[in-house]
Structure formats: C-alpha cells, structure tokens
Design a protein around this motif. Structure first.
Motif, PDB file in Angstrom:
ATOM      1  N   LEU A  95       0.795  -1.228   0.034  1.00 14.03           N
ATOM      2  CA  LEU A  95       0.036  -0.127   0.029  1.00 14.03           C
ATOM      3  C   LEU A  95       0.988   1.247   0.163  1.00 14.03           C
ATOM      4  O   LEU A  95       0.398   2.158  -0.425  1.00 14.03           O
ATOM      5  CB  LEU A  95      -0.946  -0.052   1.316  1.00 14.03           C
ATOM      6  CG  LEU A  95      -1.844  -1.086   1.265  1.00 14.03           C
ATOM      7  CD1 LEU A  95      -2.605  -1.244   2.435  1.00 14.03           C
ATOM      8  CD2 LEU A  95      -2.796  -0.850  -0.045  1.00 14.03           C
ATOM      9  N   ALA A  96       1.976   1.148   0.593  1.00 17.62           N
ATOM     10  CA  ALA A  96       3.022   2.454   0.355  1.00 17.62           C
ATOM     11  C   ALA A  96       3.395   2.696  -0.825  1.00 17.62           C
ATOM     12  O   ALA A  96       3.687   3.827  -1.023  1.00 17.62           O
ATOM     13  CB  ALA A  96       4.230   2.082   1.606  1.00 17.62           C
ATOM     14  N   GLY A  97       3.598   1.672  -1.886  1.00 13.21           N
ATOM     15  CA  GLY A  97       3.995   1.860  -3.008  1.00 13.21           C
ATOM     16  C   GLY A  97       2.953   2.892  -3.746  1.00 13.21           C
ATOM     17  O   GLY A  97       3.249   3.412  -4.472  1.00 13.21           O
ATOM     18  N   ILE A  98       1.730   2.899  -3.508  1.00 19.61           N
ATOM     19  CA  ILE A  98       0.767   3.662  -4.087  1.00 19.61           C
ATOM     20  C   ILE A  98       0.112   4.831  -3.219  1.00 19.61           C
ATOM     21  O   ILE A  98      -0.770   5.574  -3.549  1.00 19.61           O
ATOM     22  CB  ILE A  98      -0.591   2.819  -4.562  1.00 19.61           C
ATOM     23  CG1 ILE A  98      -1.170   2.253  -3.411  1.00 19.61           C
ATOM     24  CG2 ILE A  98      -0.065   1.968  -5.532  1.00 19.61           C
ATOM     25  CD1 ILE A  98      -2.488   1.190  -3.763  1.00 19.61           C
ATOM     26  N   GLY A  99       0.822   5.152  -2.003  1.00 18.39           N
ATOM     27  CA  GLY A  99       0.726   6.132  -1.176  1.00 18.39           C
ATOM     28  C   GLY A  99      -0.489   5.984  -0.245  1.00 18.39           C
ATOM     29  O   GLY A  99      -1.047   6.894   0.310  1.00 18.39           O
ATOM     30  N   VAL A 100      -1.266   4.706  -0.039  1.00 15.53           N
ATOM     31  CA  VAL A 100      -2.412   4.583   0.807  1.00 15.53           C
ATOM     32  C   VAL A 100      -1.987   3.515   2.039  1.00 15.53           C
ATOM     33  O   VAL A 100      -2.933   2.876   2.453  1.00 15.53           O
ATOM     34  CB  VAL A 100      -3.420   4.065  -0.075  1.00 15.53           C
ATOM     35  CG1 VAL A 100      -3.998   5.360  -0.702  1.00 15.53           C
ATOM     36  CG2 VAL A 100      -3.196   2.907  -0.756  1.00 15.53           C
ATOM     37  N   GLY A 194       6.562  -1.818  13.966  1.00 14.88           N
ATOM     38  CA  GLY A 194       7.499  -2.138  13.153  1.00 14.88           C
ATOM     39  C   GLY A 194       7.849  -1.049  12.073  1.00 14.88           C
ATOM     40  O   GLY A 194       8.851  -0.721  11.623  1.00 14.88           O
ATOM     41  N   TYR A 195       6.597  -0.725  11.487  1.00 15.60           N
ATOM     42  CA  TYR A 195       6.650   0.675  10.571  1.00 15.60           C
ATOM     43  C   TYR A 195       6.186   1.899  11.112  1.00 15.60           C
ATOM     44  O   TYR A 195       6.562   2.726  10.210  1.00 15.60           O
ATOM     45  CB  TYR A 195       5.727   0.029   9.313  1.00 15.60           C
ATOM     46  CG  TYR A 195       6.233  -1.155   8.756  1.00 15.60           C
ATOM     47  CD1 TYR A 195       7.228  -0.633   7.558  1.00 15.60           C
ATOM     48  CD2 TYR A 195       5.680  -2.365   8.907  1.00 15.60           C
ATOM     49  CE1 TYR A 195       7.667  -1.894   6.909  1.00 15.60           C
ATOM     50  CE2 TYR A 195       6.099  -3.337   7.989  1.00 15.60           C
ATOM     51  CZ  TYR A 195       7.149  -3.072   7.142  1.00 15.60           C
ATOM     52  OH  TYR A 195       7.663  -4.206   6.194  1.00 15.60           O
ATOM     53  N   GLY A 196       6.129   2.203  12.222  1.00 20.02           N
ATOM     54  CA  GLY A 196       5.773   3.318  12.698  1.00 20.02           C
ATOM     55  C   GLY A 196       4.517   4.187  12.497  1.00 20.02           C
ATOM     56  O   GLY A 196       4.446   5.345  12.726  1.00 20.02           O
ATOM     57  N   GLN A 197       3.521   3.442  12.031  1.00 20.50           N
ATOM     58  CA  GLN A 197       2.406   4.046  11.673  1.00 20.50           C
ATOM     59  C   GLN A 197       1.723   4.286  12.885  1.00 20.50           C
ATOM     60  O   GLN A 197       1.721   3.554  14.060  1.00 20.50           O
ATOM     61  CB  GLN A 197       1.370   3.100  10.760  1.00 20.50           C
ATOM     62  CG  GLN A 197       0.134   3.843  10.477  1.00 20.50           C
ATOM     63  CD  GLN A 197      -0.892   2.656   9.415  1.00 20.50           C
ATOM     64  OE1 GLN A 197      -1.533   2.102   9.853  1.00 20.50           O
ATOM     65  NE2 GLN A 197      -0.401   2.917   8.039  1.00 20.50           N
ATOM     66  N   TYR A 205      -8.987   2.897  10.498  1.00 20.29           N
ATOM     67  CA  TYR A 205      -9.559   1.971   9.403  1.00 20.29           C
ATOM     68  C   TYR A 205      -9.982   0.576   9.832  1.00 20.29           C
ATOM     69  O   TYR A 205     -10.948  -0.098   9.389  1.00 20.29           O
ATOM     70  CB  TYR A 205      -8.467   2.013   8.420  1.00 20.29           C
ATOM     71  CG  TYR A 205      -8.412   3.247   7.702  1.00 20.29           C
ATOM     72  CD1 TYR A 205      -9.092   3.553   6.650  1.00 20.29           C
ATOM     73  CD2 TYR A 205      -7.394   4.217   7.973  1.00 20.29           C
ATOM     74  CE1 TYR A 205      -9.377   4.697   5.883  1.00 20.29           C
ATOM     75  CE2 TYR A 205      -7.233   5.520   7.548  1.00 20.29           C
ATOM     76  CZ  TYR A 205      -8.245   5.793   6.399  1.00 20.29           C
ATOM     77  OH  TYR A 205      -8.119   6.966   5.589  1.00 20.29           O
ATOM     78  N   PHE A 206      -9.252   0.277  11.015  1.00 22.51           N
ATOM     79  CA  PHE A 206      -9.420  -1.292  11.522  1.00 22.51           C
ATOM     80  C   PHE A 206     -11.055  -1.319  12.001  1.00 22.51           C
ATOM     81  O   PHE A 206     -11.638  -2.079  11.560  1.00 22.51           O
ATOM     82  CB  PHE A 206      -8.559  -1.667  12.604  1.00 22.51           C
ATOM     83  CG  PHE A 206      -8.830  -2.953  13.048  1.00 22.51           C
ATOM     84  CD1 PHE A 206      -8.092  -3.979  12.578  1.00 22.51           C
ATOM     85  CD2 PHE A 206      -9.523  -3.114  14.290  1.00 22.51           C
ATOM     86  CE1 PHE A 206      -8.303  -5.409  13.067  1.00 22.51           C
ATOM     87  CE2 PHE A 206      -9.806  -4.402  14.796  1.00 22.51           C
ATOM     88  CZ  PHE A 206      -9.143  -5.417  14.311  1.00 22.51           C
ATOM     89  N   SER A 283     -14.344   3.717  -0.706  1.00 26.50           N
ATOM     90  CA  SER A 283     -14.350   5.156  -1.630  1.00 26.50           C
ATOM     91  C   SER A 283     -13.924   6.233  -0.611  1.00 26.50           C
ATOM     92  O   SER A 283     -13.772   6.193   0.440  1.00 26.50           O
ATOM     93  CB  SER A 283     -15.798   5.507  -1.989  1.00 26.50           C
ATOM     94  OG  SER A 283     -16.924   5.682  -1.146  1.00 26.50           O
ATOM     95  N   GLY A 284     -13.469   7.410  -1.448  1.00 24.88           N
ATOM     96  CA  GLY A 284     -13.099   8.338  -0.543  1.00 24.88           C
ATOM     97  C   GLY A 284     -12.645   9.710  -1.456  1.00 24.88           C
ATOM     98  O   GLY A 284     -12.517   9.482  -2.687  1.00 24.88           O
TER      99      GLY A 284
END
Length: 284
Positions: A95-100, A194-197, A205-206, A283-284
């Motif tokens: 998802l990080a590859g497309i910025g989401v 792990g990724y710092g989100q 979103y969960f 959607s968004g």
C-alpha cells in the motif's frame, strides 16, 4: 506396424470402466460413512459423554510432551501470529507503493477475518488433531480393536468417529478465537511498532471495516471446515488396512484430502456470502 486386436481394446475399456466404477463406489462409501457419523453424534452425546470430554481435553491441550507446550492451542497461535505479521509486512509495503499505507488496518480486517483465521484453524486442525485421529483409528483397525468393540456391542462409529467429530467442533471454537486475536495482534504490532504508523490511523480504518456479521460468517466457516476435516480423518483411519504402512498411507491421504476439502469449503462459503464484489464499498 499392426493395430491392436479388438480383444485388447475391449480389455482396456473394461479395465477403465472398472476403475471408474470403483472410484465412484469409494465416493459412495465415504458419503455413507459421513452421513452415519453425523447421525450418530446424538448417540455419542447420550452414551459416550465422558469420551467426548476426554477427547476435547486431549485435542486442545494435548497429552505427554504436547501438553508441556500447550498442544494445538499454542501451535495455532504461532501460525496465526506469523500470518498476521506477514499481513503487516506485505500489506504496508504494497500500500505504501501507491501512497495509501493508512489502509493497512483495512487489509488486516479483510484478510484475517475472511481468509486467514478460519483457514489457518482448519489447517492446524488437520495437521495435528486430524492426523492424530487417523493414526489412532488406523492402529485400532489393524490391531482388530474396532472389531472387538463391535463384538462387545459398542457402536463403533458413534464411539470412535462421532465422538471425535463432536470434540473437533468443540476444539475449533477456541482455536478460531485464538487465531483471530493472534492475527489481529500481530498485524497491529507489526504495522504500528515495526513501521511506525500511528495507532490512531490504524485503529480508525480497522474499526471502520470490522463488522460483526463478517466475524459471525467467519466463525461459521471455521466450524464447517472443522466438521469436514474431522469427517475425512475419521473415515481414513476407520478404513485403514495393510498394517503400519497402511496406517501411514492413510494419514497422508487424509491430510491431503482434508486440506483440499478445507480450501474448497472456504471458497464456496466466501463466494456464497460475499459474492464477487466482496460486499464492501471503498471510496473516498
């Protein structure tokens, strides 16, 4: 170069037809065994309640060396922890590859509830409890213990097969709960630590895409997979032959068949409940 004689061709056709009929006879015998096993579950609860309780304890926490590490419960926990961690790694990076990458919480809910938790619970049930049940019943068959039970007037299918199917259903319930919790925990820890989100973004979103109906259908899927897995393993153990080698072959065939059946059940239920669209709007 001469052509095959008519008698040779007819012989080959006869053998092919015989093999085809034998395979369908085997399917028919399996269906008859499954039907009788499910029908005898009532007698198993009436006459063999203590055996059901013993099997539940044995399947969940294990016996001997398996009891030291917690048996199947701990094995399923580690399997789903690994699966949840993979969701965090692959989901976040993809998802990080497309910025989401903020939608990693959605991927965790979608994949863990609908696919990973029930399927991993079924795989763990087949590889541990199911294989053990096949080996036990196969050893009893080749040592003529099952024949001895029938001579004594004990309902062999109810006592040996139906009790194990019922115990497997009871055991798959906590296994599924552990699988869901472990997969959620691993995905959240991997994404936030792990990724710092941000934990707020992940939880938003969960919680947005976590629906109680999905959990109910996922639980139903796990129970059906558990029933199918235990039916397959009890059949191959109950009909094992050929000595110890035959028991080993029966365990291998049972594991292979149960894994295929679990995947087939998962696909059928998922398509029946969610359809091709996945039954959600993004959607968004």
């Amino acid at each position: 170069m001469t052509s095959a004689r008519p008698s040779t061709r007819f012989g080959r056709l006869a053998r092919a037809a015989e093999n085809f009929a034998r395979s369908w006879n085997t399917v028919g015998m399996q269906m008859a065994f499954y039907t009788r096993t499910l029908a005898e579950i009532r007698n198993a609860f009436i006459h063999y309640k203590l055996e059901v309780v013993r099997l539940v304890a044995q399947m969940s926490l294990g016996t001997g060396a398996m009891a030291v590490i917690g048996g199947t419960v701990v094995i399923i926990g580690f399997l789903t922890l690994s699966a949840g961690a993979i969701i965090a790694v692959q989901g976040y990076n993809s998802l990080a590859g497309i910025g989401v990458e903020a939608l990693t919480g959605f991927i965790s809910v979608y994949a863990n509830v609908r696919i990973i938790a029930p399927v991993v619970a079924g795989i763990g049930l087949a590889a541990t409890i199911g294989a053990g049940a096949t080996a036990q019943l196969g050893a009893m068959r080749i040592s003529e213990e099952i024949d001895a039970l029938e001579v004594m007037g004990i309902r062999s299918i109810a006592y040996l097969a139906s009790t194990r199917v019922a115990a497997g259903v009871f055991v798959v319930i906590p296994l599924y709960c552990i699988a869901v919790i472990a997969s959620f925990f691993a995905a959240r820890i991997g994404t936030t630590f792990g990724y710092g989100q941000s934990t707020g973004v992940y939880d938003h979103y969960f919680n947005t895409f976590l629906r109680s109906t999905d959990l109910i259908w996922s639980f139903f899927q796990a129970v059906v997979i558990g029933i199918v897995v235990m039916l397959v393993h009890t059949y191959y153990g109950f009909t094992a032959s050929g000595g110890p080698v035959g028991v080993g072959e029966a365990v291998g065939r049972a594991v292979r068949t149960s894994l295929i059946a679990a995947a087939f059940v998962s696909v059928i239920i998922t398509l029946s409940v969610y359809g091709q669209s996945g039954n959600f709007d993004l959607s968004g």
